[in-house]
Scaffold this motif. Structure first.
Motif, PDB file in Angstrom:
ATOM      1  N   HIS A 125      45.174  50.064  29.588  1.00 14.49           N
ATOM      2  CA  HIS A 125      44.028  49.994  30.494  1.00 14.49           C
ATOM      3  C   HIS A 125      43.505  48.569  30.561  1.00 14.49           C
ATOM      4  O   HIS A 125      43.158  47.977  29.552  1.00 14.49           O
ATOM      5  CB  HIS A 125      42.910  50.930  30.020  1.00 14.49           C
ATOM      6  N   LYS A 126      43.487  48.048  31.748  1.00  9.48           N
ATOM      7  CA  LYS A 126      42.925  46.717  31.974  1.00  9.48           C
ATOM      8  C   LYS A 126      42.385  46.682  33.398  1.00  9.48           C
ATOM      9  O   LYS A 126      42.732  47.521  34.225  1.00  9.48           O
ATOM     10  CB  LYS A 126      43.961  45.624  31.749  1.00  9.48           C
ATOM     11  N   GLU A 127      41.519  45.723  33.645  1.00 11.13           N
ATOM     12  CA  GLU A 127      40.961  45.600  34.990  1.00 11.13           C
ATOM     13  C   GLU A 127      42.071  45.198  35.952  1.00 11.13           C
ATOM     14  O   GLU A 127      42.836  44.286  35.675  1.00 11.13           O
ATOM     15  CB  GLU A 127      39.845  44.567  35.000  1.00 11.13           C
ATOM     16  N   VAL A 128      42.143  45.918  37.066  1.00 11.82           N
ATOM     17  CA  VAL A 128      43.161  45.622  38.072  1.00 11.82           C
ATOM     18  C   VAL A 128      42.542  45.687  39.461  1.00 11.82           C
ATOM     19  O   VAL A 128      41.531  46.349  39.672  1.00 11.82           O
ATOM     20  CB  VAL A 128      44.360  46.602  38.004  1.00 11.82           C
ATOM     21  N   ALA A 129      43.181  45.024  40.376  1.00 11.97           N
ATOM     22  CA  ALA A 129      42.744  45.067  41.772  1.00 11.97           C
ATOM     23  C   ALA A 129      43.105  46.431  42.352  1.00 11.97           C
ATOM     24  O   ALA A 129      43.961  47.149  41.827  1.00 11.97           O
ATOM     25  CB  ALA A 129      43.424  43.956  42.565  1.00 11.97           C
TER      26      ALA A 129
ATOM     27  N   HIS B  22      46.133  49.065  41.320  1.00 16.48           N
ATOM     28  CA  HIS B  22      45.795  50.424  40.901  1.00 16.48           C
ATOM     29  C   HIS B  22      46.518  51.449  41.785  1.00 16.48           C
ATOM     30  O   HIS B  22      47.069  52.438  41.290  1.00 16.48           O
ATOM     31  CB  HIS B  22      44.276  50.619  40.975  1.00 16.48           C
TER      32      HIS B  22
END
Length: 187
Positions: free
Chosen positions: A119-123, A127
């Motif tokens: 889990h990581k921040e993605v555009a 996603h």
């Protein structure tokens, strides 16, 4: 040391599906046990205590370790295996409540499976591609292709597409026709 914190002997099978969680939990308990000492436990004594709290099979695995830290790394290397992201997301997305399993137990299992996903921040586009890749892997009819993607496959949609084009080309060369992976699906 507080005898109430003394963990039971660690006897694990590396093939057990709960081995990773059990090892992590046991190590936390063992560290709490060591930290409960009025005097700091260090060096060879720490390693000796570790040997005393693991079963004979695991003791033989860590017998060449000269420090506590090295022994812990050996145990972690044996039990904590990296998880293929696609496989982790597949397990999460296909997980269903088992008969007799309470909602709390099911949610606990889902949470444990979610920890295996990266889990990581993605555009939004990234996603979306991850969802497409997950849906593709879950919906594919060829057992061979799905198994390859889950075990060793590409980590993203673009890599999956490249692999499948290569597979289609290979199958076409082998059969002398314009066969695609879909044509070789299994019942």
């Amino acid at each position: 040391m507080d005898s109430g914190l003394k963990p039971e002997k660690l006897n694990l099978d590396a093939r057990s599906p709960v081995a990773i969680e059990m090892l992590k939990y046991w190590l936390r308990c063992f560290e709490a046990y060591l930290n409960s000492s009025e005097t700091e436990v260090g060096g060879p004594r720490k390693l000796s205590l570790l040997h005393a709290r693991v079963g004979h099979r695991l003791s033989s695995v860590i017998e060449k370790a000269t420090t506590y830290e090295t022994a812990v790394k050996i145990l972690q290397k044996r039990f904590v295996k990296p998880i293929n992201e696609i496989h982790g997301r597949h397990l999460l997305s296909t997980c269903r409540q088992r008969p007799g399993e309470t909602l709390d137990e099911y949610l606990e299992r889902l949470t444990a499976l979610a920890r295996n996903c990266d889990h990581k921040e993605v555009a939004a586009e990234v996603h979306m591609n991850l969802h497409i890749c997950d849906a593709f892997v879950s919906g594919i009819r060829s057992t061979y292709i799905r198994q390859w993607l889950l075990e060793d496959g590409a980590k993203d949609l673009q890599g999956t597409e490249v692999y499948l084009r290569g597979l289609a080309s290979t199958l076409a060369d082998d059969s002398g026709t314009s066969s695609t992976p879909e044509a070789r699906e299994e019942p």
